[in-house]
Structures are given as structure tokens and as C-alpha cells.
Design a protein around this motif. Structure first.
Motif, PDB file in Angstrom:
ATOM      1  N   ILE A 137      -4.486  -1.884  15.820  1.00 44.25           N
ATOM      2  CA  ILE A 137      -5.219  -3.141  15.757  1.00 44.25           C
ATOM      3  C   ILE A 137      -4.207  -4.258  15.913  1.00 44.25           C
ATOM      4  O   ILE A 137      -3.335  -4.435  15.064  1.00 44.25           O
ATOM      5  CB  ILE A 137      -5.969  -3.266  14.416  1.00 44.25           C
ATOM      6  CG1 ILE A 137      -6.891  -2.058  14.216  1.00 44.25           C
ATOM      7  CG2 ILE A 137      -6.761  -4.581  14.346  1.00 44.25           C
ATOM      8  CD1 ILE A 137      -7.356  -1.854  12.797  1.00 44.25           C
ATOM      9  N   GLU A 138      -4.295  -4.987  17.006  1.00 39.62           N
ATOM     10  CA  GLU A 138      -3.277  -6.000  17.296  1.00 39.62           C
ATOM     11  C   GLU A 138      -3.543  -7.322  16.596  1.00 39.62           C
ATOM     12  O   GLU A 138      -4.695  -7.727  16.411  1.00 39.62           O
ATOM     13  CB  GLU A 138      -3.189  -6.220  18.811  1.00 39.62           C
ATOM     14  CG  GLU A 138      -2.494  -5.072  19.507  1.00 39.62           C
ATOM     15  CD  GLU A 138      -2.305  -5.309  20.994  1.00 39.62           C
ATOM     16  OE1 GLU A 138      -1.736  -6.344  21.373  1.00 39.62           O
ATOM     17  OE2 GLU A 138      -2.753  -4.437  21.761  1.00 39.62           O
ATOM     18  N   GLY A 139      -2.455  -7.971  16.204  1.00 40.50           N
ATOM     19  CA  GLY A 139      -2.532  -9.332  15.691  1.00 40.50           C
ATOM     20  C   GLY A 139      -3.138  -9.439  14.308  1.00 40.50           C
ATOM     21  O   GLY A 139      -3.462 -10.538  13.851  1.00 40.50           O
ATOM     22  N   ARG A 140      -3.319  -8.307  13.623  1.00 43.29           N
ATOM     23  CA  ARG A 140      -3.957  -8.361  12.307  1.00 43.29           C
ATOM     24  C   ARG A 140      -3.278  -7.360  11.387  1.00 43.29           C
ATOM     25  O   ARG A 140      -3.063  -6.216  11.770  1.00 43.29           O
ATOM     26  CB  ARG A 140      -5.435  -7.983  12.446  1.00 43.29           C
ATOM     27  CG  ARG A 140      -6.272  -8.479  11.327  1.00 43.29           C
ATOM     28  CD  ARG A 140      -7.602  -8.952  11.847  1.00 43.29           C
ATOM     29  NE  ARG A 140      -8.600  -7.899  12.023  1.00 43.29           N
ATOM     30  CZ  ARG A 140      -9.305  -7.381  11.037  1.00 43.29           C
ATOM     31  NH1 ARG A 140      -9.123  -7.786   9.791  1.00 43.29           N
ATOM     32  NH2 ARG A 140     -10.201  -6.462  11.272  1.00 43.29           N
ATOM     33  N   GLU A 141      -2.879  -7.812  10.202  1.00 43.96           N
ATOM     34  CA  GLU A 141      -2.297  -6.910   9.212  1.00 43.96           C
ATOM     35  C   GLU A 141      -3.369  -6.628   8.177  1.00 43.96           C
ATOM     36  O   GLU A 141      -3.732  -7.492   7.394  1.00 43.96           O
ATOM     37  CB  GLU A 141      -1.054  -7.549   8.572  1.00 43.96           C
ATOM     38  CG  GLU A 141       0.050  -7.762   9.583  1.00 43.96           C
ATOM     39  CD  GLU A 141       1.335  -8.326   8.987  1.00 43.96           C
ATOM     40  OE1 GLU A 141       1.422  -8.449   7.739  1.00 43.96           O
ATOM     41  OE2 GLU A 141       2.246  -8.645   9.772  1.00 43.96           O
ATOM     42  N   LEU A 142      -3.922  -5.420   8.193  1.00 41.56           N
ATOM     43  CA  LEU A 142      -4.971  -5.082   7.240  1.00 41.56           C
ATOM     44  C   LEU A 142      -4.359  -4.991   5.848  1.00 41.56           C
ATOM     45  O   LEU A 142      -3.234  -4.531   5.683  1.00 41.56           O
ATOM     46  CB  LEU A 142      -5.620  -3.756   7.625  1.00 41.56           C
ATOM     47  CG  LEU A 142      -6.284  -3.744   9.011  1.00 41.56           C
ATOM     48  CD1 LEU A 142      -6.901  -2.381   9.283  1.00 41.56           C
ATOM     49  CD2 LEU A 142      -7.355  -4.819   9.114  1.00 41.56           C
ATOM     50  N   SER A 143      -5.106  -5.427   4.848  1.00 42.36           N
ATOM     51  CA  SER A 143      -4.594  -5.402   3.478  1.00 42.36           C
ATOM     52  C   SER A 143      -4.674  -3.999   2.912  1.00 42.36           C
ATOM     53  O   SER A 143      -5.442  -3.163   3.389  1.00 42.36           O
ATOM     54  CB  SER A 143      -5.419  -6.337   2.607  1.00 42.36           C
ATOM     55  OG  SER A 143      -6.709  -5.803   2.466  1.00 42.36           O
ATOM     56  N   GLY A 183       0.790  -6.268  14.377  1.00 41.09           N
ATOM     57  CA  GLY A 183      -0.495  -5.747  13.929  1.00 41.09           C
ATOM     58  C   GLY A 183      -0.360  -4.535  13.040  1.00 41.09           C
ATOM     59  O   GLY A 183       0.635  -4.370  12.333  1.00 41.09           O
ATOM     60  N   THR A 184      -1.392  -3.683  13.064  1.00 40.84           N
ATOM     61  CA  THR A 184      -1.453  -2.517  12.177  1.00 40.84           C
ATOM     62  C   THR A 184      -1.670  -1.257  13.008  1.00 40.84           C
ATOM     63  O   THR A 184      -2.533  -1.237  13.888  1.00 40.84           O
ATOM     64  CB  THR A 184      -2.640  -2.664  11.189  1.00 40.84           C
ATOM     65  OG1 THR A 184      -2.496  -3.887  10.472  1.00 40.84           O
ATOM     66  CG2 THR A 184      -2.671  -1.511  10.192  1.00 40.84           C
ATOM     67  N   VAL A 185      -0.877  -0.240  12.727  1.00 40.26           N
ATOM     68  CA  VAL A 185      -1.066   1.067  13.364  1.00 40.26           C
ATOM     69  C   VAL A 185      -1.486   2.059  12.285  1.00 40.26           C
ATOM     70  O   VAL A 185      -0.778   2.258  11.296  1.00 40.26           O
ATOM     71  CB  VAL A 185       0.222   1.575  14.050  1.00 40.26           C
ATOM     72  CG1 VAL A 185       0.015   2.998  14.579  1.00 40.26           C
ATOM     73  CG2 VAL A 185       0.639   0.642  15.182  1.00 40.26           C
ATOM     74  N   ILE A 186      -2.654   2.650  12.456  1.00 36.88           N
ATOM     75  CA  ILE A 186      -3.143   3.679  11.537  1.00 36.88           C
ATOM     76  C   ILE A 186      -2.860   5.015  12.215  1.00 36.88           C
ATOM     77  O   ILE A 186      -3.475   5.353  13.228  1.00 36.88           O
ATOM     78  CB  ILE A 186      -4.646   3.496  11.255  1.00 36.88           C
ATOM     79  CG1 ILE A 186      -4.900   2.086  10.719  1.00 36.88           C
ATOM     80  CG2 ILE A 186      -5.137   4.548  10.266  1.00 36.88           C
ATOM     81  CD1 ILE A 186      -6.370   1.689  10.703  1.00 36.88           C
ATOM     82  N   ASP A 187      -1.874   5.727  11.666  1.00 36.01           N
ATOM     83  CA  ASP A 187      -1.355   6.938  12.308  1.00 36.01           C
ATOM     84  C   ASP A 187      -1.748   8.166  11.484  1.00 36.01           C
ATOM     85  O   ASP A 187      -2.125   8.036  10.317  1.00 36.01           O
ATOM     86  CB  ASP A 187       0.173   6.804  12.379  1.00 36.01           C
ATOM     87  CG  ASP A 187       0.809   7.722  13.411  1.00 36.01           C
ATOM     88  OD1 ASP A 187       0.084   8.479  14.087  1.00 36.01           O
ATOM     89  OD2 ASP A 187       2.044   7.679  13.531  1.00 36.01           O
ATOM     90  N   HIS A 188      -1.627   9.329  12.087  1.00 35.12           N
ATOM     91  CA  HIS A 188      -1.906  10.606  11.405  1.00 35.12           C
ATOM     92  C   HIS A 188      -3.338  10.688  10.875  1.00 35.12           C
ATOM     93  O   HIS A 188      -3.578  11.162   9.767  1.00 35.12           O
ATOM     94  CB  HIS A 188      -0.897  10.853  10.269  1.00 35.12           C
ATOM     95  CG  HIS A 188       0.532  10.801  10.724  1.00 35.12           C
ATOM     96  ND1 HIS A 188       1.456   9.908  10.233  1.00 35.12           N
ATOM     97  CD2 HIS A 188       1.177  11.509  11.671  1.00 35.12           C
ATOM     98  CE1 HIS A 188       2.605  10.080  10.846  1.00 35.12           C
ATOM     99  NE2 HIS A 188       2.472  11.039  11.735  1.00 35.12           N
ATOM    100  N   VAL A 189      -4.254  10.179  11.683  1.00 36.55           N
ATOM    101  CA  VAL A 189      -5.682  10.338  11.379  1.00 36.55           C
ATOM    102  C   VAL A 189      -6.095  11.710  11.930  1.00 36.55           C
ATOM    103  O   VAL A 189      -5.662  12.086  13.023  1.00 36.55           O
ATOM    104  CB  VAL A 189      -6.496   9.216  12.068  1.00 36.55           C
ATOM    105  CG1 VAL A 189      -7.987   9.444  11.914  1.00 36.55           C
ATOM    106  CG2 VAL A 189      -6.078   7.848  11.528  1.00 36.55           C
ATOM    107  N   ALA A 190      -6.890  12.459  11.168  1.00 34.35           N
ATOM    108  CA  ALA A 190      -7.322  13.782  11.643  1.00 34.35           C
ATOM    109  C   ALA A 190      -8.009  13.634  12.998  1.00 34.35           C
ATOM    110  O   ALA A 190      -8.771  12.685  13.225  1.00 34.35           O
ATOM    111  CB  ALA A 190      -8.279  14.410  10.635  1.00 34.35           C
TER     112      ALA A 190
END
Ligand code: CTP
Ligand code: ZN
Length: 153
Positions: A62-68, A15-22
Motif C-alpha cells: 500500500i503506497e503512501g500510507r503507513e497503517l497503524s 508506504g506499508t508492505v504486508i508480507d508473508h500472507v498465506a
């Protein structure tokens, strides 16, 4: 270096990990991606977790999904310092910073009640991205502060 947040939010397989969000912006990140928790997405959210680099940060998985990349670029409006990690088989296979897009379509609501995009017409909102805000392409209204309050759900 691994932040202590790894101990709080488990690793994901794919999936996708969105890291370093304020710190405090995770829910706005989900909103601008159009994710409201009512769909099938399996989500893990860490808020105000300790970070070596930022002191405190938010993390969205977000598991199982690669955001574009284009899906993710709208994020730059809310989380300019975010790192996007694509995970496959538990490994980080791709790591990118978000980039400011030239324009964003259908993600923000124009605050001008007379704007064609806020009336019943089927006209999607469209904003040019400026250095310090966004400008409606139809009526030139500029939003500089609190973009999150203008996210269309
Ligand atoms: N991650 C995850 N599941 C995995 C692998 C990584 O959830 N299977 C998460 C980590 O917890 C971290 C992010 O993805 O939040 C990036 O992982 P990694 O590159 O291993 O961490 P760091 O080296 O700390 O990243 P950076 O250098 O970008 O700070
Ligand atoms: Zn407008």
C-alpha cells in the motif's frame, strides 16, 4: 534473504508492505482493512508468489500510507504469520509481526440475525478474540471457521 517475489512486484518508495500472507488470502487482507480499491490507495498485490519460507505466499503493498499497529492487528485474524514492513525512501524502517488484539470493533458481521448489531440499530459489532475464533460481545455467538466470510465491507 530476499524472496523471488521482489522480481515480480516492484519495490515501493513509501508506504506499508504486508508480507508473508498465506497464499490466497491477499484479497481477504484488503477486505479486513476496509480497502476495496475504490479509494485513492495505490496497491500492488502479489498472489501465490514463490517464498523460501512459506513455499507460496501473498504480498500486499500500500503506497503512501503507513497503517497503524491497531489497524494491522485485525489482520492477525486472517494472516497470523504476516510481517508488516514500513517503507520510507525505499528503506524498510520498521518490521513487525501482527499481534492478536483482545477485541475487534466494526470489522466482522455477527452471523446471528437476531443480534442487536445486525438489526437497524446503530450498534457497531464487537467481538472478543479467542484462541480459536471470535465471540460476539452482545449475543455470545462464536465464529470459529472462515472469518473472512464475515468481514463487513
Ligand atoms: N519492500 C518493498 N519496497 C521497498 C523495500 C522492501 O516493497 N522499498 C518489500 C520487499 O519486497 C519485501 C518486504 O518489503 O517483500 C520486506 O523487505 P526486506 O526486509 O528487504 O525483505 P526480507 O529481508 O526478505 O524480509 P523478511 O526477512 O521479513 O522475509
Ligand atoms: Zn451477535
Amino acid at each position: 534473504m530476499t524472496d523471488k517475489e521482489a522480481l515480480r512486484v516492484s519495490k515501493i518508495e513509501n508506504g506499508t508492505v504486508i508480507d508473508h500472507v498465506a497464499a490466497g488470502q491477499a484479497l481477504n487482507v484488503l477486505a479486513i482493512l476496509g480497502i476495496d480499491g475504490l479509494g485513492d490507495d495505490v496497491l500492488s498485490i502479489g498472489m501465490n508468489v514463490p517464498s523460501d519460507r512459506l513455499g507460496r505466499k501473498d504480498v500486499v503493498k500500500i503506497e503512501g500510507r503507513e497503517l497503524s499497529q491497531s489497524e494491522l492487528d485485525v489482520l492477525s485474524l486472517i494472516a497470523p504469520a504476516a510481517t508488516i514492513n514500513i517503507i520510507r525512501d525505499y528503506d524498510v524502517v520498521d518490521k513487525n509481526r501482527v499481534e492478536r488484539p483482545d477485541e475487534v470493533t466494526g470489522v466482522l458481521r455477527c452471523p446471528n440475525h437476531n443480534c442487536i448489531t445486525t438489526e437497524d440499530e446503530p450498534v457497531e459489532s464487537r467481538f472478543d478474540v479467542l484462541d480459536d475464533g471470535v465471540r460476539c460481545e452482545y449475543c455470545d455467538t462464536i465464529i470459529r471457521e472462515d472469518l473472512a466470510a464475515h468481514i463487513l465491507v
